[in-house]
Scaffold this motif. Structure first.
Motif, mmCIF file in Angstrom:
data_model
loop_
_atom_site.group_PDB
_atom_site.id
_atom_site.type_symbol
_atom_site.label_atom_id
_atom_site.label_comp_id
_atom_site.label_asym_id
_atom_site.label_seq_id
_atom_site.Cartn_x
_atom_site.Cartn_y
_atom_site.Cartn_z
ATOM 1 N N GLU A 1 0.845 -1.185 0.000
ATOM 2 C CA GLU A 1 0.000 0.000 0.000
ATOM 3 C C GLU A 1 0.886 1.243 0.000
ATOM 4 O OE1 GLU A 1 -2.909 -0.552 3.370
ATOM 5 O OE2 GLU A 1 -1.770 -2.426 3.467
ATOM 6 N N GLU A 2 0.587 2.198 -0.845
ATOM 7 C CA GLU A 2 1.324 3.461 -0.880
ATOM 8 C C GLU A 2 0.420 4.581 -0.375
ATOM 9 O OE1 GLU A 2 3.268 4.310 -4.560
ATOM 10 O OE2 GLU A 2 4.641 2.605 -4.359
ATOM 11 N N LEU A 3 0.929 5.300 0.619
ATOM 12 C CA LEU A 3 0.167 6.376 1.234
ATOM 13 C C LEU A 3 1.048 7.608 1.382
ATOM 14 C CD1 LEU A 3 -1.362 4.334 4.215
ATOM 15 C CD2 LEU A 3 -2.523 4.894 2.076
ATOM 16 N N ASN A 4 0.415 8.754 1.541
ATOM 17 C CA ASN A 4 1.117 9.979 1.909
ATOM 18 C C ASN A 4 0.615 10.424 3.275
ATOM 19 O OD1 ASN A 4 2.796 10.573 -0.428
ATOM 20 N ND2 ASN A 4 0.873 10.900 -1.531
ATOM 21 N N VAL A 5 1.530 10.479 4.226
ATOM 22 C CA VAL A 5 1.162 10.867 5.579
ATOM 23 C C VAL A 5 1.186 12.390 5.667
ATOM 24 C CG1 VAL A 5 1.828 10.760 8.007
ATOM 25 C CG2 VAL A 5 2.069 8.728 6.544
ATOM 26 N N PRO A 6 0.045 13.016 5.921
ATOM 27 C CA PRO A 6 -0.010 14.484 5.930
ATOM 28 C C PRO A 6 0.515 15.063 7.234
ATOM 29 C CG PRO A 6 -2.191 13.575 6.366
ATOM 30 C CD PRO A 6 -1.278 12.404 6.131
ATOM 31 N N LEU A 7 1.413 16.030 7.113
ATOM 32 C CA LEU A 7 1.882 16.796 8.263
ATOM 33 C C LEU A 7 1.544 18.260 8.024
ATOM 34 C CD1 LEU A 7 5.316 15.052 8.829
ATOM 35 C CD2 LEU A 7 3.194 14.667 10.069
ATOM 36 N N ASN B 1 3.327 20.939 7.137
ATOM 37 C CA ASN B 1 3.880 21.657 5.986
ATOM 38 C C ASN B 1 4.300 20.758 4.825
ATOM 39 O OD1 ASN B 1 3.725 24.262 7.234
ATOM 40 N ND2 ASN B 1 5.476 23.671 8.511
ATOM 41 N N HIS B 2 4.185 19.464 4.992
ATOM 42 C CA HIS B 2 4.569 18.554 3.915
ATOM 43 C C HIS B 2 3.946 17.193 4.158
ATOM 44 C CE1 HIS B 2 7.412 17.366 7.040
ATOM 45 N NE2 HIS B 2 7.685 16.264 6.348
ATOM 46 N N GLN B 3 4.171 16.282 3.217
ATOM 47 C CA GLN B 3 3.692 14.912 3.337
ATOM 48 C C GLN B 3 4.879 13.955 3.311
ATOM 49 O OE1 GLN B 3 0.934 14.474 0.029
ATOM 50 N NE2 GLN B 3 -0.788 15.111 1.297
ATOM 51 N N ILE B 4 4.743 12.823 3.989
ATOM 52 C CA ILE B 4 5.776 11.794 3.970
ATOM 53 C C ILE B 4 5.225 10.586 3.220
ATOM 54 C CG2 ILE B 4 7.348 10.367 5.329
ATOM 55 C CD1 ILE B 4 6.726 12.241 7.725
ATOM 56 N N PRO B 5 5.797 10.239 2.074
ATOM 57 C CA PRO B 5 5.352 9.021 1.382
ATOM 58 C C PRO B 5 5.776 7.788 2.182
ATOM 59 C CG PRO B 5 6.589 10.494 -0.084
ATOM 60 C CD PRO B 5 6.831 10.960 1.319
ATOM 61 N N ILE B 6 4.889 6.823 2.277
ATOM 62 C CA ILE B 6 5.236 5.552 2.916
ATOM 63 C C ILE B 6 4.716 4.402 2.067
ATOM 64 C CG2 ILE B 6 5.150 6.551 5.238
ATOM 65 C CD1 ILE B 6 2.512 4.924 5.633
ATOM 66 N N ARG B 7 5.324 3.249 2.265
ATOM 67 C CA ARG B 7 4.786 1.998 1.741
ATOM 68 C C ARG B 7 4.542 1.062 2.917
ATOM 69 N NH1 ARG B 7 8.289 -0.033 -3.565
ATOM 70 N NH2 ARG B 7 7.431 1.462 -5.065
ATOM 71 N N ILE B 8 3.422 0.361 2.869
ATOM 72 C CA ILE B 8 3.143 -0.676 3.858
ATOM 73 C C ILE B 8 3.170 -2.017 3.145
ATOM 74 C CG2 ILE B 8 1.567 -1.546 5.613
ATOM 75 C CD1 ILE B 8 0.373 1.252 5.805
ATOM 76 N N TYR B 9 4.124 -2.857 3.533
ATOM 77 C CA TYR B 9 4.278 -4.192 2.958
ATOM 78 C C TYR B 9 3.571 -5.193 3.869
ATOM 79 C CZ TYR B 9 8.108 -2.346 0.030
ATOM 80 O OH TYR B 9 8.874 -1.640 -0.868
ATOM 81 N N ARG B 10 2.550 -5.862 3.333
ATOM 82 C CA ARG B 10 1.846 -6.886 4.101
ATOM 83 C C ARG B 10 2.411 -8.256 3.715
ATOM 84 N NH1 ARG B 10 -1.600 -4.072 7.811
ATOM 85 N NH2 ARG B 10 -2.308 -2.188 6.729
ATOM 86 N N PRO B 11 2.749 -9.089 4.708
ATOM 87 C CA PRO B 11 3.423 -10.352 4.404
ATOM 88 C C PRO B 11 2.557 -11.336 3.639
ATOM 89 C CG PRO B 11 2.858 -10.211 6.736
ATOM 90 C CD PRO B 11 2.590 -8.864 6.145
ATOM 91 N N LYS B 12 3.211 -12.137 2.831
ATOM 92 C CA LYS B 12 2.537 -13.120 1.986
ATOM 93 C C LYS B 12 1.943 -14.241 2.832
ATOM 94 C CE LYS B 12 3.440 -16.060 -2.047
ATOM 95 N NZ LYS B 12 4.489 -16.547 -2.981
#
Length: 311
Positions: A51-57, A59-70
């Protein structure tokens, strides 16, 4: 310095990597790390979902990826915050994708990869603040993320190890464990291992000096312990820690000194010494069996401190 045939093969390959159309030394460093990772990491494991998300702060956003295990249908999963290396000036999703996939599958935890702001565009403390904010955001949003807020750990490699160490002193009460993989801890680059490996293929002293100047411009005259964690005196809230050290690594001595400082401060910490390995070996799974061994060791350590609940 005697290297194994596998490491010699890697060293030879690293010497041939050319950054495509590099515009300047910074661009060259970033592209070199990308090329090294893509060429040496080996086949990427499948995971359940990314999952790719942008965490809002503010003055800016932090892109993150959430890897869910197989292979796991997990509600209220354990989670690991991953902070990548790259001398504080390089690295991101693609450079560490193969390693993070392995860690997600082997630990059984969701891995939250923080694409924090890099120097020199964003010097200290921007990247550190981003990593702290990601830990807080994960805890605050745990229910909607399907994560157990009481089952979170942190892993950082190289520069990410320095960042993770700083993060843990600030918000370690939220973390059940910490893993530091060949951490960068000292901006002085004056240890015996730096003298021995100053022209190492993955790291070199000239590039390290420049990277630290970009990341922490005040470091020569007014170093901040949260930037250069070798200076930390109070490891308050730091959870149980595992540190991986590579034998043929310029960062070896500062990593070992950091471990000693943690022990002196009463932090439960253990060291795993990877004989024959060079800095960045976690990116070299195409050639080195030690990568999977390290992933398994990290997973075993994490699982001692996390309870992954399967539904």
């Amino acid at each position: 310095m005697e290297l194994t045939s596998s490491i010699n093969q890697i060293v030879s390959h690293l010497g041939k990597i050319q950054s495509f159309n590099a515009q300047n030394p910074l661009d060259d460093t970033r592209k070199y790390l990308e090329a090294m990772s893509l060429q040496l990491s080996g086949k990427k494991e499948s995971v359940s979902v990314i999952e790719e998300l942008n965490v809002p702060l503010e003055n800016h956003q932090i892109p993150i990826r959430i890897y869910r295990p197989k292979g796991k249908n997990i509600q209220k999963s354990s989670a690991i915050i991953y902070i990548h290396g790259g001398w504080f000036i390089a690295g991101g999703f693609e450079t560490h994708d193969a390693v993070v996939r392995k860690l997600a599958n082997t630990t059984g935890s969701a891995v939250i990869f923080a694409d924090y702001r890099l120097a020199p565009e964003h010097p200290f403390p921007a990247g550190l603040n981003d990593c702290i904010d990601i830990v807080k955001w994960t805890v605050e949003n745990a229910e909607s993320l399907g994560i157990d807020p009481d089952q979170i750990g942190i892993i950082g490699d190289s520069a990410g190890g320095a960042l993770a160490t700083g993060v843990s002193t600030q918000v370690g009460e939220f973390l059940q464990f910490q893993v530091l993989i060949y951490p960068a801890a000292d901006n002085r680059l004056n240890t015996k291992s730096w003298e021995t490996y100053e022209n190492e293929p993955v790291l070199n002293k000239e590039g390290g000096i420049q990277a630290w100047k970009w990341y922490h411009p005040e470091g020569d005259t007014n170093p901040n312990p949260l930037a250069a964690p070798i200076l930390i005196k109070d490891f308050k809230n730091t959870p149980t820690t595992l540190v991986l050290i590579a034998e043929h690594d310029a960062l070896r001595d500062e990593g070992e000194e950091l471990v000693q400082h943690m022990k002196d401060a009463g932090v439960p910490v253990s060291t795993s010494f990877y004989k024959d390995m060079v800095h960045g070996f976690m990116h070299m799974g195409e050639v080195l069996s030690e990568v999977q061994y390290a992933v398994n060791e990290i997973a075993a350590f994490a699982q001692q401190h996390l309870e992954t609940v399967e539904k």
